[in-house]
Design an enzyme around this catalytic site. Structure first.
Site, PDB file in Angstrom:
ATOM      1  N   LYS A  32     -15.485  17.058  11.395  1.00  6.82           N
ATOM      2  CA  LYS A  32     -16.465  16.993  12.483  1.00  6.82           C
ATOM      3  C   LYS A  32     -16.854  18.412  12.877  1.00  6.82           C
ATOM      4  CE  LYS A  32     -15.056  12.514  14.166  1.00  6.82           C
ATOM      5  NZ  LYS A  32     -13.681  12.033  14.282  1.00  6.82           N
ATOM      6  N   GLU A  74      -5.909  -3.975  -0.417  1.00  6.97           N
ATOM      7  CA  GLU A  74      -6.155  -5.117   0.474  1.00  6.97           C
ATOM      8  C   GLU A  74      -7.305  -5.987   0.002  1.00  6.97           C
ATOM      9  OE1 GLU A  74      -5.616  -2.009   1.324  1.00  6.97           O
ATOM     10  OE2 GLU A  74      -4.519  -1.808   3.210  1.00  6.97           O
ATOM     11  N   TRP A  95     -20.966  15.074  10.982  1.00  3.57           N
ATOM     12  CA  TRP A  95     -19.913  14.887   9.991  1.00  3.57           C
ATOM     13  C   TRP A  95     -20.256  15.588   8.687  1.00  3.57           C
ATOM     14  CZ3 TRP A  95     -18.657   8.908  10.346  1.00  3.57           C
ATOM     15  CH2 TRP A  95     -18.033   8.658  11.583  1.00  3.57           C
ATOM     16  N   THR A 108       0.862  -1.178   0.000  1.00  2.04           N
ATOM     17  CA  THR A 108       0.000   0.000   0.000  1.00  2.04           C
ATOM     18  C   THR A 108       0.900   1.229   0.000  1.00  2.04           C
ATOM     19  OG1 THR A 108       0.037   0.165   2.405  1.00  2.04           O
ATOM     20  CG2 THR A 108      -1.717  -1.168   1.437  1.00  2.04           C
TER      21      THR A 108
HETATM   22  P1  AMP Z   1      -5.642   1.751  -2.803  1.00  3.78           P
HETATM   23  O1  AMP Z   1      -5.373   0.755  -1.765  1.00  3.78           O
HETATM   24  O2  AMP Z   1      -4.456   2.565  -3.166  1.00  3.78           O
HETATM   25  O3  AMP Z   1      -6.276   1.118  -3.978  1.00  3.78           O
HETATM   26  O4  AMP Z   1      -6.675   2.787  -2.195  1.00  3.78           O
HETATM   27  C1  AMP Z   1      -7.881   2.367  -1.649  1.00  3.78           C
HETATM   28  C2  AMP Z   1      -8.662   3.558  -1.179  1.00  3.78           C
HETATM   29  O5  AMP Z   1      -8.957   4.429  -2.269  1.00  3.78           O
HETATM   30  C3  AMP Z   1     -10.005   3.213  -0.601  1.00  3.78           C
HETATM   31  O6  AMP Z   1      -9.922   2.786   0.730  1.00  3.78           O
HETATM   32  C4  AMP Z   1     -10.747   4.530  -0.750  1.00  3.78           C
HETATM   33  O7  AMP Z   1     -10.416   5.433   0.290  1.00  3.78           O
HETATM   34  C5  AMP Z   1     -10.201   5.076  -2.046  1.00  3.78           C
HETATM   35  N1  AMP Z   1     -11.113   4.760  -3.150  1.00  3.78           N
HETATM   36  C6  AMP Z   1     -10.998   3.792  -4.066  1.00  3.78           C
HETATM   37  N2  AMP Z   1     -12.027   3.837  -4.935  1.00  3.78           N
HETATM   38  C7  AMP Z   1     -12.825   4.861  -4.553  1.00  3.78           C
HETATM   39  C8  AMP Z   1     -14.048   5.420  -5.029  1.00  3.78           C
HETATM   40  N3  AMP Z   1     -14.655   4.961  -6.108  1.00  3.78           N
HETATM   41  N4  AMP Z   1     -14.577   6.458  -4.342  1.00  3.78           N
HETATM   42  C9  AMP Z   1     -13.972   6.951  -3.243  1.00  3.78           C
HETATM   43  N5  AMP Z   1     -12.820   6.483  -2.764  1.00  3.78           N
HETATM   44  C10 AMP Z   1     -12.238   5.448  -3.397  1.00  3.78           C
END
Ligand code: AMP
Length: 544
Positions: A441, A330, A446, A185
Site C-alpha cells: 500500500k 480449498e 496498491w 493447507t
Molecule cells: P494452495 O492452496 O497451496 O494450492 O495455494 C493456493 C494459492 O496459490 C492461491 O490462493 C494463490 O495465492 C496461489 N496461486 C495459485 N495459482 C496461482 C496463479 N496461477 N497465479 C497466482 N497465484 C496463484
C-alpha cells in the site's frame, strides 16, 4: 415433479471401474526410486486397488476412518487413491515437506489409523512415532526385497498385504456426500487447515477439469503430473485420467529438468502440469540440449503466478501451449484456466499474450466475485481490483474439525474468501495481483508485487524475484525488489531499474534492489513472504 432418471451416486470408485472396463489396456508408468520404470495397465491397477481395499478391512478400519499416505507420484500411491476412498475410508495425503511439528499436528488432527509410507519417508516418520497415538499400523510401500530396516513398530510390507488378498470385490454404494480425501493447507501462519473433499465434489471436479478450456484431457493424451499427489490430489489428475482413459506417467521423486525431460520424450507425454519452479528447470534443460518437448503439446502452469516470459518461452522456443491456471487447496483445486475465446482469432498478438498471461476464466460451476474492503461488490471491468471470493460444488464449506478457521473463511452470503486480490474483466479473465497479506500500500494505492516480480524475472540475469513492502515515512509502504541471480550472472541494479521502467507504472518501480542467494519457500513451493518481511524488517530504503 421429479425427473425420472436413475439415482446413481457420484462415487470415486466409478472412475477406476470405468478405466478398467473401457481403457483396461491403457498404461500407467511409474518411475521407481532407482529410476527404473514400472509399467502396468488400468485393469491391473484396479485389481490391486481392490486387494488393498480388502487389506484395509482386514486391518480393522471402518468407513470414515482416515488413512494417511506419505508418498511420491507412484503407482502404489495411485492404487491407494482408490483402495482407500473406494470403500468409504478417507485418504489423507500428507505433504512430507511440512515441518515435523506440522506433520505431528495434522496426523493427530486427522486421527490417522494407518500410515502408508514410501521408503524415502520412513526416516521422517520414525522420528514422529512417539507422538502419533492414533496410528495403529505403519505400512511401507515396497516389495519384500526392498523393505528398509526400520524402527517403525510392526512395520508391514505393502506387497505382502496385496499378496494376501484376491481382487474379487464389488465397490460398495453409499452417499456421494461422504468424505473421500483430506488435504491440509500449508498456511504460513497458524496450524494447517483441513480441506475434506467428498466423492461428489471429486467426481464433479474431475468432470469439470476434463473440459476443453480447463485441462482438456482425452483418451489420446499421455499425462505426466509433476504436481504432487501429496498436495491437492495432484490437481485431480489421478481422477481425471481414468475418467478420460488417458495414459498416466508418474514421475516418482526425480523432478529435476533432465529427469523430467527424459521421461517426457521416452513416454511420448502430450500434457504435463507443474508449478513455475518446475518449469524453470525443465526449460533450462530443454534450452541447453534441445530435448524434452518432442511430444508435449500443452503444459499447465499454476500454484504461483506464471511469468509472461515463461509462457512466451514455451510458445516461441518449443511450440508448446502453456496454459496458466489458478486454484487453491480449498477448491480441489481448479478455479480458472487461461484459454482463448473465438474472437481472439482476430486479436493482436499483444492482446492474446495479455489473455494467456492472465490466470484465466472460471470453470463451469465455479462462481467468482470481487469486493472492496467494506464487502461491496466491485464491477468485472478489468480495472477494479478487490478481494476474490468463490463458490461452487468443489469449494469447501468449512475446514475439517476447525470451527475457528471455518468461521473466518466465509462472508455472510456463504462465499469462500480466497485471500487473493485480483481484477476480473468483462470476459471473466482473472488477473491476480497479490495475496491480500502481501499487497503493497503506497500513498493509498496498491502496488502488485506479482506484476513487479513477473517483470523482473523477464530480465536475463534474474533467476527468481520477490517483492515486499517496507515501511516508508511518506508513502506508508514502498516496494523492495529481492533478486536471486542466475548462475554465473551478477546483478547490475541500474540496468534492472531501466529494464523495469517501461514494464510497470513509474510509481511502482522499487525503491531498492537487494540480491540474495536464495529465497524462502513454503512446503508447496510458494514464496514465503512472512519470512522475507522478518528478514528485511530492519532494512533501510534509500528513500526513507
Ligand atoms: P494452495 O492452496 O497451496 O494450492 O495455494 C493456493 C494459492 O496459490 C492461491 O490462493 C494463490 O495465492 C496461489 N496461486 C495459485 N495459482 C496461482 C496463479 N496461477 N497465479 C497466482 N497465484 C496463484
Amino acid at each position: 415433479m421429479l425427473g425420472m432418471m436413475m439415482d446413481q451416486p457420484l462415487l470415486i470408485s466409478s472412475l477406476i471401474e470405468h478405466a478398467a472396463r473401457f481403457h483396461g489396456d491403457t498404461e500407467i508408468v511409474s518411475r521407481e526410486t532407482d529410476r527404473s520404470l514400472f509399467r502396468y495397465t488400468y485393469a491391473d491397477a484396479s485389481a490391486r486397488a481392490k486387494r488393498i481395499a480388502k487389506a484395509l478391512q482386514r486391518l480393522g478400519t471402518a468407513p470414515g476412518d482416515r488413512v494417511g499416505t506419505l508418498a511420491w507420484n507412484s503407482h502404489r500411491h495411485f492404487e491407494l487413491y482408490y483402495g482407500i476412498s473406494g470403500t468409504g475410508r478417507v485418504l489423507h495425503t500428507i505433504n512430507p515437506r511440512l515441518f515435523p511439528d506440522q506433520l505431528r499436528y495434522i496426523i493427530n488432527h486427522a486421527a490417522d489409523q494407518i500410515l502408508f509410507i514410501e521408503p524415502s519417508f520412513v526416516g521422517l516418520v520414525e522420528k514422529l512415532v512417539p507422538d502419533l497415538p492414533t496410528v495403529r499400523h505403519y505400512v511401507i510401500m515396497a516389495p519384500k526385497a526392498l523393505m528398509p530396516a526400520t524402527s517403525l513398530p510392526n512395520a508391514l510390507c505393502y506387497e505382502d498385504l496385496i499378496e494376501a488378498e484376491t481382487p474379487e470385490l464389488e465397490w460398495p454404494r453409499f452417499d456421494e456426500q461422504s468424505a473421500s480425501s483430506l488435504c491440509y493447507t500449508s498456511g504460513t501462519t497458524g496450524n494447517p487447515k483441513g480441506a475434506l473433499y467428498s466423492h461428489r465434489s471429486t467426481v464433479l471436479h474431475a468432470f469439470g477439469s476434463c473440459a476443453a478450456d480447463m485441462l482438456g484431457v482425452g483418451a489420446a493424451d499421455c499425462v505426466l503430473p509433476v504436481v504432487p499427489m501429496f498436495h491437492v490430489n495432484a490437481w485431480g489428475i489421478p481422477y481425471s485420467c481414468p475418467l478420460a482413459g488417458a495414459k498416466l506417467v508418474l514421475p516418482g521423486q526425480h523432478l529435476d529438468g533432465e529427469s523430467l525431460c527424459t521421461l517426457f520424450d521416452q513416454e511420448g507425454v502430450t500434457f504435463s502440469l507443474g508449478v513455475p519452479t518446475i518449469w524453470l528447470g525443465a526449460l533450462k534443460y530443454a534450452d541447453e540440449t534441445g530435448k524434452g518437448f518432442s511430444s508435449i503439446k500443452r503444459v499447465i502452469i499454476g500454484g504461483s503466478a506464471a511469468p509472461p516470459s515463461m509462457i512466451e518461452a514455451f510458445d516461441k522456443k518449443h511450440g508448446v501451449r502453456a496454459v496458466h491456471a489458478w486454484g487453491m487447496t480449498e477448491m480441489s483445486p481448479l478455479g480458472t484456466a487461461a484459454c482463448l475465446k473465438a474472437r481472439h482469432a482476430a486479436a493482436s498478438p499483444e492482446a492474446i499474450t495479455r489473455v494467456l498471461c492472465s490466470q484465466g476464466r472460471p470453470s463451469f460451476l465455479v462462481d467468482l466475485k470481487i469486493t472492496d474492503e467494506a464487502g461491496e461488490r466491485l464491477p468485472h471491468d478489468g480495472v477494479a481490483v478487490g478481494n476474490l471470493y468463490v463458490r461452487g460444488p468443489w469449494v469447501v464449506r468449512g475446514y475439517y474439525n476447525d470451527p475457528d478457521a471455518s468461521a473466518e473463511a466465509f462472508d455472510a452470503e456463504g462465499w469462500f474468501k480466497t485471500g487473493d486480490v485480483c481484477s476480473i474483466d468483462p470476459d471473466g479473465y482473472v488477473r491476480i495481483t497479490d495475496r491480500s497479506k502481501d499487497v503493497i500500500k503506497s500513498g493509498g494505492e496498491w502496488i502488485s508485487s506479482i506484476d513487479l516480480e513477473n517483470a523482473a524475472v523477464g530480465h536475463p540475469d534474474v533467476a527468481e524475484a520477490a517483492v515486499i513492502g517496507l515501511a516508508h515515512p511518506r508513502w506508508d509502504e514502498r516496494p523492495l525488489l529481492i533478486i536471486v541471480p542466475k548462475e554465473g550472472r551478477t546483478i547490475d541494479k541500474p540496468a534492472i531499474m531501466s529494464f523495469l521502467a517501461d514494464k510497470v507504472a513509474k510509481w511502482w518501480l522499487p525503491d531498492d534492489i537487494a540480491v540474495v542467494e536464495q529465497l524462502p519457500h513454503t512446503a508447496t513451493g510458494k514464496l514465503l513472504k512472512t519470512k522475507l518481511r522478518q528478514d528485511f524488517a530492519d532494512y533501510k530504503l534509500p528513500t526513507a
